[in-house]
Design a protein around this motif. Structure first.
Motif: not given
Length: 431
Positions: A28, A210, A256, A238-239, A218, A216
């Motif tokens: 991540s 999460t 994410r 990053r996802p 945000i 992914g």
């Protein structure tokens, strides 16, 4: 819960936290912060970052930047505000803050200050790494704010910084997250104990949220206190790809992690309170999908169990009196011989669980229990879990973290709420 059975209080578990905090979550891009020394006697107090309360007077004044002080006062008095009370309590807070600063400086500490408003709008990683301890001054709300922005997930700091809070107005605030009220009268005593290592660590469980999805991305967060879009998100993470089992179970490809950890609770519900909240839940990655309609979902930690969790689930003396009236006569006579006030007290106290409990407890507010709801009908409106999957079937809903930061959570949105040992808040406590 017996001490020997409480995993958060064992030496092995503390060592596990230290080990996990030193690791890097490479997938991540989030650097997980190592904790300070687990021995209080080895803790070095040299630099304190003080987070000050935003008083009601300051908050209202900030809403009218075009007015000078005299014009602002005239407007407040005209609308019927008890301005004298606002000014009195504002000065009380500021005087208390000055005293705390002096106590740390007299103990040989370097001090930096930031207001609650500034801490929300800009968080400096350099300042976070600079501090040995974060000191929120005010009430529980200021403590929650400081705790949320000091988390490794949010700040991406290389040090897990402990927090100790002072109650600036113990006559009007319970301050459950803060030091005992004795130290509001004698703050120098508290600082001296911290400096000497004469304190205890408390690990407060926090909830990690999460988001599960396809791309992914945000979601945008909204600051409820300042009524504006939050600009404090992580941009470098990053996802992560979901493992195959969870991807299949929850029909999602990636996850994410939101940068805010909940110290008290996560609430999910429709923005318009009169609208029914429609959710689907899975407990502990189980195989049953529960469907419910209610006034919202509150997922609480042990720290938050003294707050909204208790308010939702508590019983009152009138409720007990009403129950006694419908009991069979023989049972009613025995029941009426009991101390009902004591029953109410014991029940309400039983709702509270330890701050370091590794479980979370969900509560369905005013669950609809007619017709086909809930499904299955045996779905419990309150239960302890280790993780909780929630899917939205809502129209205009939000996921709210500690009553402070919210994310849109409309139809099709999915979140996994869970506890990770390395996310626990490190707090300083004094007897």
């Amino acid at each position: 819960m017996k001490t020997e059975k409480n995993m958060f209080k064992t030496k092995n578990f503390l060592q596990l936290i230290a080990k996990e905090l030193l690791s890097i979550r490479r997938s991540s891009g989030i650097i997980v912060a190592p904790t300070v020394s687990l021995e209080p006697s080895k803790f070095k107090l040299r630099r304190a970052l003080i987070i000050t309360k935003l008083s009601r007077y300051e908050f209202e004044q900030s809403r009218y930047p075009e007015l000078n002080e005299e014009q602002f006062h005239q407007m407040m008095r005209k609308r019927g505000t008890d301005l004298d009370a606002w000014i009195y309590h504002h000065k009380l807070h500021k005087s208390f803050e000055d005293n705390i600063v002096k106590c740390f400086q007299d103990a040989g500490c370097e001090v930096k200050m930031t207001s609650r408003a500034e801490f929300r709008s800009s968080l400096s990683k350099e300042v976070m790494n600079w501090a040995d301890v974060i000191v929120p001054i005010g009430g529980d709300g200021t403590f929650l704010l400081a705790a949320g922005r000091a988390s490794p997930l949010f700040a991406q700091s290389h040090t897990k910084i402990p927090i100790v809070g002072f109650n600036s107005d113990p006559q009007r605030s319970a301050g459950r997250l803060l030091l005992p009220k004795h130290y509001s009268d004698y703050p120098a005593e508290a600082v001296a104990k911290i400096k000497a290592g004469d304190f205890k660590w408390m690990h407060r469980t926090r909830i990690r949220s999460t988001i599960l999805g396809i791309n992914g991305k945000i979601p945008q967060s909204y600051d409820l206190y300042r009524h504006c879009i939050s600009k404090m998100e992580q941009k470098t993470t990053r996802p992560e790809t979901l493992d195959k089992e969870l991807a299949k179970k929850y029909d999602a490809k990636v996850k994410r992690v939101l940068p805010y950890l909940a110290l008290n609770e996560v609430f999910i519900g429709e923005t318009l309170s009169s609208r029914v909240t429609h959710l689907q839940l899975t407990l502990d990655h189980g195989n049953v999908l529960y469907k419910t309609k209610s006034s919202g979902l509150c997922v609480s930690t042990g720290t938050g169990s003294t707050s909204w969790h208790s308010s939702i689930n508590r019983i009152t003396r009138p409720s007990v009196d009403g129950l006694s009236k419908i009991l069979p006569e023989k049972v009613r006579n025995d029941f009426n011989g009991l101390d009902k006030d004591e029953l109410v007290r014991k029940y309400n106290e039983s709702l509270i669980f330890p701050a370091d409990d590794p479980r979370i407890c969900y509560s369905i507010r005013e669950q609809i229990n007619v017709g086909v709801w809930p499904s299955p009908e045996e779905f419990e409106p309150r239960q302890f879990v280790t993780n909780l999957y929630v899917k939205s079937c809502c129209f205009d809903a939000n996921l709210v973290i500690d009553g402070s930061i919210c994310y849109s959570f409309n139809d099709g949105s999915k979140v996994l709420l869970e506890v990770h040992p390395e996310d626990a808040l490190l707090a300083i406590t004094l007897d």
